[in-house]
Enzyme design. Structure first.
Site, PDB file in Angstrom:
ATOM      1  N   CYS A 147      35.612 -18.956  19.631  1.00 36.53           N
ATOM      2  CA  CYS A 147      34.611 -19.714  20.384  1.00 36.53           C
ATOM      3  C   CYS A 147      34.576 -19.232  21.835  1.00 36.53           C
ATOM      4  CB  CYS A 147      34.963 -21.200  20.328  1.00 36.53           C
ATOM      5  SG  CYS A 147      33.993 -22.244  21.425  1.00 36.53           S
ATOM      6  N   SER A 148      33.390 -18.858  22.306  1.00 33.92           N
ATOM      7  CA  SER A 148      33.280 -18.343  23.679  1.00 33.92           C
ATOM      8  C   SER A 148      33.651 -19.408  24.712  1.00 33.92           C
ATOM      9  CB  SER A 148      31.872 -17.815  23.935  1.00 33.92           C
ATOM     10  OG  SER A 148      30.918 -18.856  23.844  1.00 33.92           O
TER      11      SER A 148
END
Length: 119
Positions: A14-15
């Site tokens: 997840c960024s």
């Protein structure tokens, strides 16, 4: 003192989660990483997280995940116990990242929110 070490509920794919970790690292912090997708929090841990966040279970659900729709979690009659059980069984439903410092916690969306707990 172990409780002084921040804990980050982290998904490396997840960024936002990677961004929150980078912000902490830039400030010289090495949080304890909880890979919650690999080791889902227990129902009790989820209850504790919700209390520290000051939100109900519905606020911690990722409504865009397929499981949310497949499990019918948009049903407003579902109680906290049912939603928490769903997050435990399907950890992808848990919003991320979550930083816990002491008895306080924050959802790192946007990632800069994790800095609120560093004062």
């Amino acid at each position: 003192m172990p409780s002084a070490t921040p804990t980050l509920y982290h998904n490396p794919r997840c960024s936002k989660s990677r961004g929150a970790l980078a912000l902490l690292n830039e400030r010289g912090m090495e949080p304890r990483i909880v890979a919650y997708l690999e080791q889902p929090p227990s129902v009790e841990e989820l209850r504790t997280l919700l209390a520290r966040l000051g939100v109900d279970a519905r606020a911690l659900l990722r409504k865009g995940e397929a499981e949310y729709k497949d499990l019918g979690l948009d049903d407003p009659t579902l109680d906290e116990a049912a939603l928490i059980a769903a997050m435990h069984a399907h950890p992808r439903l848990i919003e991320r990242p979550i930083l816990v410092v002491g008895k306080r916690a924050v959802i790192g969306r946007p990632p800069e929110r994790v800095l609120e707990l560093l004062d």
